[in-house]
Scaffold this active site. Structure first.
Site, PDB file in Angstrom:
ATOM      1  N   ASP A 290     -10.236 -18.718  27.336  1.00 54.46           N
ATOM      2  CA  ASP A 290      -9.095 -19.622  27.243  1.00 54.46           C
ATOM      3  C   ASP A 290      -8.703 -20.044  28.641  1.00 54.46           C
ATOM      4  O   ASP A 290      -8.688 -19.228  29.558  1.00 54.46           O
ATOM      5  CB  ASP A 290      -7.925 -18.901  26.572  1.00 54.46           C
ATOM      6  CG  ASP A 290      -8.090 -18.888  25.066  1.00 54.46           C
ATOM      7  OD1 ASP A 290      -8.674 -19.855  24.557  1.00 54.46           O
ATOM      8  OD2 ASP A 290      -7.664 -17.915  24.424  1.00 54.46           O
TER       9      ASP A 290
ATOM     10  N   THR B  15      16.143 -30.338  30.955  1.00 54.26           N
ATOM     11  CA  THR B  15      16.137 -29.943  29.550  1.00 54.26           C
ATOM     12  C   THR B  15      14.921 -30.568  28.897  1.00 54.26           C
ATOM     13  O   THR B  15      14.362 -31.543  29.400  1.00 54.26           O
ATOM     14  CB  THR B  15      17.389 -30.433  28.793  1.00 54.26           C
ATOM     15  OG1 THR B  15      17.320 -31.856  28.731  1.00 54.26           O
ATOM     16  CG2 THR B  15      18.668 -29.987  29.447  1.00 54.26           C
ATOM     17  N   ALA B  16      14.573 -29.968  27.793  1.00 51.64           N
ATOM     18  CA  ALA B  16      13.398 -30.473  27.089  1.00 51.64           C
ATOM     19  C   ALA B  16      13.665 -31.869  26.541  1.00 51.64           C
ATOM     20  O   ALA B  16      12.755 -32.647  26.324  1.00 51.64           O
ATOM     21  CB  ALA B  16      13.022 -29.533  25.955  1.00 51.64           C
TER      22      ALA B  16
ATOM     23  N   THR C 207      15.843 -34.340  27.956  1.00 50.99           N
ATOM     24  CA  THR C 207      15.859 -35.402  28.979  1.00 50.99           C
ATOM     25  C   THR C 207      14.557 -35.437  29.755  1.00 50.99           C
ATOM     26  O   THR C 207      14.158 -36.469  30.271  1.00 50.99           O
ATOM     27  CB  THR C 207      17.006 -35.183  29.975  1.00 50.99           C
ATOM     28  OG1 THR C 207      16.790 -33.904  30.609  1.00 50.99           O
ATOM     29  CG2 THR C 207      18.343 -35.169  29.297  1.00 50.99           C
TER      30      THR C 207
ATOM     31  N   MET D 227      14.008 -34.431  32.550  1.00 52.25           N
ATOM     32  CA  MET D 227      14.264 -34.803  33.942  1.00 52.25           C
ATOM     33  C   MET D 227      15.207 -33.793  34.551  1.00 52.25           C
ATOM     34  O   MET D 227      15.969 -33.148  33.859  1.00 52.25           O
ATOM     35  CB  MET D 227      14.964 -36.174  34.024  1.00 52.25           C
ATOM     36  CG  MET D 227      14.036 -37.342  33.988  1.00 52.25           C
ATOM     37  SD  MET D 227      14.871 -38.814  34.590  1.00 52.25           S
ATOM     38  CE  MET D 227      16.298 -38.865  33.562  1.00 52.25           C
TER      39      MET D 227
ATOM     40  N   LYS E 112      13.824 -36.487  39.155  1.00 49.75           N
ATOM     41  CA  LYS E 112      12.393 -36.161  39.099  1.00 49.75           C
ATOM     42  C   LYS E 112      12.090 -35.778  37.675  1.00 49.75           C
ATOM     43  O   LYS E 112      12.894 -35.112  37.011  1.00 49.75           O
ATOM     44  CB  LYS E 112      12.094 -34.994  40.046  1.00 49.75           C
ATOM     45  CG  LYS E 112      10.767 -34.349  39.861  1.00 49.75           C
ATOM     46  CD  LYS E 112      10.842 -32.850  39.634  1.00 49.75           C
ATOM     47  CE  LYS E 112      11.162 -32.498  38.194  1.00 49.75           C
ATOM     48  NZ  LYS E 112      11.358 -31.103  37.960  1.00 49.75           N
TER      49      LYS E 112
ATOM     50  N   ASP F 247      -6.810 -17.830  15.296  1.00 49.18           N
ATOM     51  CA  ASP F 247      -8.007 -17.385  16.012  1.00 49.18           C
ATOM     52  C   ASP F 247      -8.829 -16.408  15.183  1.00 49.18           C
ATOM     53  O   ASP F 247      -9.979 -16.119  15.507  1.00 49.18           O
ATOM     54  CB  ASP F 247      -7.615 -16.656  17.309  1.00 49.18           C
ATOM     55  CG  ASP F 247      -7.225 -17.621  18.401  1.00 49.18           C
ATOM     56  OD1 ASP F 247      -7.714 -18.765  18.363  1.00 49.18           O
ATOM     57  OD2 ASP F 247      -6.449 -17.235  19.290  1.00 49.18           O
TER      58      ASP F 247
END
Lengths: 553, 717
Positions: free
Chosen positions: B336, B408-409, B411, B413, B425, B556
């Site tokens: 992996d 945050t997930a 935004t 940013m 950023k 798996d």
């Protein structure tokens, strides 16, 4: 030209010509066994015996073919000897006694050609040509067929099919053995070997004694005797007899003939498994052991201590003046290491240690280069054993030519290497314990023991040569040696074919940098070492009491 | 930034940036306390004291029913009995007694080797047993609210049990409700607690471990007595030990050699009688024992046990010896990407300015905007700015009146508004939208740079600013997967060993290719689904290759079962653990490489000692044959090249050497031969020289030395 220089040229020419011939012959044999076409003569044979040459056989079927054919051959040859007086061209010879007839039948069918009789005073023209000469061809062909089946086991994958026994047998005789024999026989006749069906000539020698000169189809039988690594001479004196082996050139030719197929089969093997280099590794191991044997015996014979020997320039007792020291040694090593057993000098007369080398040559299991076919499959079994040990040392479970050597493969290979040592040791030990060995010896002390050991080694390994002094024609030895020959021939074949079947069923493992490279010189060296240690050491105690005790005295 | 691929890429990056529940760091190195000594698979420890403490077990193993499993040593046992009986018939024969004593010692030394190997497992099993104290389970009744107390052994599959802080988990199962931190040190030896939660790939709990916090409901998945800890105990104790296929094959070879030499010795008396040399039973047995492959026969099972043990020491449990052997044969490794080849997270590697800005400006803005980003990616930006551009790390507190915008997930940013300057950023899409909202424009080369980074397998983050000059993109941060140090060399080694490495990743082919090239793997499988993995394994196997892989998720499981060596991570689901044939308690996928090496080392040790054992015979012949027969055939004394002092002493020396070499090789058989990755050719040359040639020479020296010692004893020399 001194004798040593002559010997060097003799051997060099032999090795040179073998090197030249083994490639085309090996390739040709591979083509024969891979061909899909049938010749008209072959079709006729298949029809008459009711065989389907295109039907693929799994290993049990292939084995049944081998055993059935050989059993019929033994029976036929036995009956032929028992009724030879009632058949034409009998030369007035009586039927052969039951124990000797069994011994001879077992001997010729097992490609051993041990002779407890003297051909010129026992066997009729019909027995010689219809019986013995035919077996010279087919017993050699059976050996090659089994070897080819094993090679197919390596070459094929995900199938249990090993080819067709009848097709392999017939093709081998028709396309390989007969053409080679015809050419060889013509050359032998041209060089002075006899070929006729005449009657016994009674002549008076210069000293006024009467002598019976035996006729016979000698040249034709001589050719296949060597080509098929049979070794059963038309005459008792075998290749020391001038009708069989007229001169120095025919002597060279006969050595060449008995070596040519065994040394070419590894090429056939390489071709069929798709890597000629694998074949070179095998042939190199065979060649190294054979050449070491030649060097050892030649040196020991030249250096033989003793006044008479030193005056004659070597130990000449029991050797033909026509051939001399070097050629006799070369012949002796070649014949013992090829399971041929024909002789142009009497092995009984070799020095103690040389006799030991000749014995060891057979004890190694007739694999350097061994008999037609049997040499190759014997060597491949040893390669499997060597791979098993060495393969572990590269950190993988062992594999050879892309096939895993697992418990089943190991079991079959282990059974194979058990057979002949068991027969030799138990056979010789029984003979000695029952006093039968002692009563047949013509020598005393260690040399006498060597005779017994030699007889059982020769029979069990299907060589057929004898330490001439041994009186083999007794009911006990005829029977026991006959059994040794049959078991020594056909038990290993059972294991070889079962192994071939097991290998053919596997799926191939690809070669990586982590794979043991079995085509490299290192592996050849390892193989030679494994053969000498595993097989050689089995017989060390017995050899110590025979040839070593005599030779080191 | 309009192409679909780059978008998915960015979303992936973002989802990865989402702080997840911290679990046992899955890629940490082996816990302390299990440190391997020099060399990666150097081997286990060997303490001479173990020999002494295992002595009682060695005697217990003299039981013929046990001995018969090793044909070679069984022959020695029978031989010892025979010589002892014959010594009783002639009690004044000191030679017979001495030989008998040494033959018994040979058998005991062999048993000792096995006992020592097993003893090390026993200690481990005892520790495990302590964890398996009787537990009381709180079983939930059908109404799912009332609890009843039952003993842990009374649980059946499907039962629901409740565990709260302080409880010992009564059996193996999956968490179906709740989340808890669990102390699994009883099994892994790792004291840091791990998180177990319902759903997902971290739901499996093991009986005997302890819940440290919170409350979980567990669905029992194994019967009592068959739990993971039970199996572990059986495994390390060797109770479930079966001979592996290669061991069986080797045993067949050894048995056949034994039969051959038995024949050689049994047929000797008739031959010798003819020469008027009458051999006694004692010398015949002595000769036989010297010739049969006792060295490897004695050490074979110890080598196997020690091989498994070496895995256990690395916190890997092999469910069968077969799997360890298969590991040596593996020719394809599926690895992996994340955690095995690369460090878990992407890291900033470069700041690329767009036209009109400088690198320093980008670095400054990137650093500033990342201070509020606590994800590993965000921190890596700060670190890069410091290391490469010498920007001192600033702290949020340093800047007054700053308004921090945390990552945050949603935004995707992060940034800061300070002194009327807004710095951002983040994912390309989000930043572009932000710039446009602020009324700015996006420089054209921002797109080109971002595309170039994507093509190279990296992830572009945009840095933008809104100041007096308006809103604009300043530059791009190049985030990339960081290949673990030394991986390239390792793959190089594996290649030399003939092992192909395939990197498995969910990344798109472009990214995958770039990382594959950087890491030096032979092949890669991008956008891999469990089905793809399965197909790859089957394809490799169809070509005759053996495949090893690691896995942890339930999806798996089929691939783990299909692979020849399937290493399940201990953090994984029970389905995965059930499917694989090894479990790595440290859950460290890199260990797959070590497992392969341990497998190889096991096979090499076996082969080396077999070769050594067989090669030894040559010298023994040169000692014994002249001793037996030089009296009747004086010429044979010329074979006595070691010039041993007397026939008795020669035979005795060979027998003593034969016994002592077993003890001398016990440490080697337990530690395994030194193993370094190299090609088969080199390895064969090395081992053949060491153990083949060495095996030829060593006994000549050893026997001579023993003979010298013996000849000092009055009355013998």
């Amino acid at each position: 030209m001194g004798p040593v220089l002559a010997d060097v040229l003799f051997v060099t020419a032999l090795i040179g010509v073998l090197t030249l011939v083994h490639r085309p012959l090996g390739d040709y044999m591979a083509a024969v066994f891979q061909s899909t076409k049938h010749l008209r003569a072959e079709r006729w044979i298949y029809r008459s015996v009711g065989a389907d040459p295109d039907a693929e056989m799994r290993w049990p079927a292939y084995l049944r073919g081998v055993l059935f054919f050989s059993a019929v051959s033994v029976l036929f040859l036995y009956l032929l000897q028992r009724v030879q007086d009632k058949l034409p061209l009998s030369l007035g010879f009586k039927p052969i006694s039951p124990d000797q007839a069994f011994n001879t039948a077992a001997s010729f069918v097992s490609n051993t050609n041990w002779q407890s009789y003297s051909g010129e005073v026992a066997m009729s023209h019909v027995t010689q040509t219809m019986g013995l000469a035919v077996q010279n061809f087919v017993s050699a062909a059976v050996g090659i067929a089994v070897a080819v089946a094993l090679v197919r086991g390596f070459a094929r994958s995900r199938t249990g099919e090993l080819g067709n026994f009848w097709a392999d047998l017939v093709r081998c005789v028709i396309r390989i053995l007969i053409p080679l024999s015809v050419v060889a026989a013509v050359v032998l006749i041209a060089c002075g070997a006899i070929q006729n069906f005449g009657d016994i000539h009674h002549i008076t020698t210069l000293t006024g004694q009467r002598q019976a000169i035996s006729p016979g189809a000698v040249a034709s039988q001589e050719a296949i005797k060597d080509i098929g690594t049979n070794g059963g001479g038309y005459f008792n004196a075998n290749s020391a007899h001038p009708f069989e082996n007229p001169n120095g050139f025919t002597n060279w030719l006969e050595i060449f003939l008995l070596l040519v197929i065994p040394f070419s089969l590894p090429r056939t093997f390489g071709k069929m498994v798709g890597s000629v280099k694998q074949g070179y590794a095998i042939v190199a191991a065979m060649g190294i052991i054979w050449f070491a044997g030649v060097l050892a015996v030649t040196w020991l014979e030249y250096a033989h201590p003793g006044t008479a020997a030193q005056l004659a320039g070597g130990a000449m007792e029991g050797k033909e003046q026509r051939f001399g020291e070097g050629n006799s040694s070369l012949f002796a090593v070649s014949t013992t290491m090829t399971s041929t057993g024909s002789v142009d000098a009497f092995h009984d007369s070799f020095s103690g240690l040389s006799g030991g080398v000749l014995l060891l040559g057979m004890m190694l299991g007739e694999i350097a280069p061994g008999g037609t076919g049997s040499g190759l499959y014997g060597m491949l079994i040893m390669a499997i054993i060597a791979v098993f040990i060495a393969g572990l040392m590269v950190g993988r479970t062992p594999e050879y030519l892309g096939k895993k050597i697992g418990a089943r493969e190991m079991k079959l290979a282990a059974c194979y290497i058990l057979v002949t040592p068991s027969l030799v040791l138990i056979g010789a030990a029984l003979a000695m314990a029952l006093g039968k060995g002692q009563s047949s010896m013509t020598n005393v002390g260690a040399h006498g023991f060597s005779e017994v050991l030699y007889a059982y080694t020769s029979a069990s390994n299907n060589n057929g040569s004898a330490f001439a002094g041994f009186g083999a024609n007794t009911e006990y030895h005829n029977t026991m040696l006959g059994l040794c020959m049959l078991l020594g021939r056909f038990l290993p074949m059972v294991f070889v074919l079962a192994l071939a079947g097991s290998l053919a069923e596997q799926k191939p493992i690809p070669v990586t940098a982590g794979t043991l490279r079995t085509e490299k010189p290192l592996f050849t060296g390892l193989l030679v070492g494994a053969i000498l240690i595993i097989t050689g050491l089995t017989f060390f105690p017995a050899l110590a009491l025979g040839p070593l005790a005599e030779g080191l005295a | 930034m309009t192409t679909d691929t780059s978008k998915t890429e960015i979303e992936k990056q973002d989802s990865m940036s989402t702080p997840s529940t911290p679990t046992l760091a899955p890629h940490q190195d082996a816990p302390t306390g299990h440190k391997a000594d020099e060399g990666r698979v150097g081997g286990g420890l060997f303490d001479p004291k173990q020999l002494l403490s295992s002595l009682p077990d060695a005697f217990r193993k003299l039981d013929p029913r046990v001995m018969v499993k090793s044909p070679v040593m069984f022959v020695v046992l029978v031989g010892s009995v025979l010589t002892t009986v014959f010594s009783f018939k002639d009690p004044t024969d000191w030679f017979g007694w001495t030989i008998s004593a040494w033959l018994w010692l040979t058998v005991i030394f062999a048993n000792l080797a096995e006992a020592v190997a097993e003893g090390r497992g026993k200690a481990q099993a005892d520790t495990l047993r302590k964890a398996k104290t009787d537990t009381v389970a709180r079983r939930l009744l059908a109404d799912a609210t009332t609890e009843e107390k039952v003993p842990g052994t009374a649980l059946t599959i499907g039962d629901l049990v409740v565990c709260e802080a302080g409880d010992i988990i009564p059996g193996d199962g999956d968490v179906v409700e709740g989340v808890a931190s669990v102390d699994e040190s009883a099994i892994t030896g790792e004291s840091a607690p791990v998180i177990r939660e319902s759903g997902g790939d971290r739901c499996a709990v093991t009986g005997g471990t302890k819940v440290l916090s919170d409350r979980i409901v567990i669905k029992i998945t194994t019967k009592p007595g068959e739990t993971f800890i039970d199996r572990m105990i059986n495994l390390v104790e060797g109770a479930a030990r079966q001979k592996t296929p290669n061991e069986i094959a080797l045993n067949i070879l050894l048995a056949s050699l034994t039969v051959v030499f038995l024949l050689a010795v049994a047929t000797l008396p008739p031959f010798a009688n003819y020469a008027h040399s009458h051999l006694g039973m004692v010398v015949l047995v002595a000769l036989l024992v010297c010739l049969i492959p006792t060295t490897i026969g004695a050490l074979l099972s110890a080598i196997g046990i020690a091989g498994m043990d070496r895995l256990v020491q690395r916190n890997v449990l092999a469910m069968s010896g077969r799997a360890v052997e298969a590991a040596g044969d593996v020719s394809t490794l599926l690895l992996d990407k994340t955690g095995t080849i690369t460090l878990g997270n992407r890291q900033a590697a470069e700041f690329v300015p767009v036209h009109g800005t400088t690198q320093a400006e980008v670095a400054d803005a990137a650093q500033l905007s990342s201070l509020a980003d606590e994800t590993p990616e965000g921190r890596s930006v700060v670190v890069l700015a410091k290391e490469k551009y010498g920007l001192r790390e600033r702290h949020q507190g340093e800047l007054t009146h700053a308004e921090w915008i945390a990552f945050t997930a949603q935004t995707r940013m992060s940034g800061v508004d300070v002194d009327g300057r807004k710095v951002r950023k983040g994912a390309a899409g989000s930043v572009i939208t932000w710039v446009r909202e602020q009324g700015g424009t996006v420089a054209e080369d921002a797109d080109t740079v971002a595309d170039r980074i994507s093509e190279a397998g990296g992830t572009p983050l945009l840095v933008a600013v809104h100041d007096e000059r308006g809103a604009r993109v300043l530059g791009v941060i190049h985030l990339k997967d960081v290949v673990k140090e030394g991986m390239r060399e390792r793959f190089e080694e594996l290649r030399r060993m003939g092992i192909k490495t395939v990197m498995i990743t969910g990344d798109n082919p472009l990214t995958a290719k770039a990382i594959a090239e950087e890491a030096g793997v032979d092949d890669f499988l991008a956008e891999a689904t469990p089905e793809d993995k399965m197909a790859l394994i089957k394809r490799e196997q169809a070509g005759g290759k053996l495949v090893a892989m690691t896995g942890d998720g339930t999806n798996d499981a089929p691939a783990l079962a299909q692979a020849d060596v399937g290493v399940a991570m201990n953090t994984g689901t029970s389905a995965a653990k059930e499917a694989g044939n090894m479990v790595d308690l440290d859950s460290n996928p890199t260990k797959l490489i070590e497992i392969v090496e341990i497998g190889k080392q096991l096979l090499i040790t076996r082969g080396a000692l077999t070769t050594f054992s067989i090669a030894n015979d040559v010298a023994k012949y040169f000692a014994i044959i002249p001793a037996l027969f030089a009296a009747v055939y004086p010429g044979l004394d010329r074979l006595n090249i070691m010039r041993l002092s007397s026939p008795d002493s020669a035979i005795l020396s060979a027998v003593i050497f034969n016994a002592l070499i077993i003890i001398a090789l016990v440490p080697l058989s337990l530690k395994g031969v030194r193993y370094r990755p190299m090609s088969a050719d080199k390895m064969l040359r090395r081992n053949l020289g060491l153990y083949g040639i060495g095996g030829l020479i060593a006994p000549f020296i050893g026997i001579k030395l023993i003979d010298l010692l013996i000849s000092l004893i009055p009355g013998i020399g």
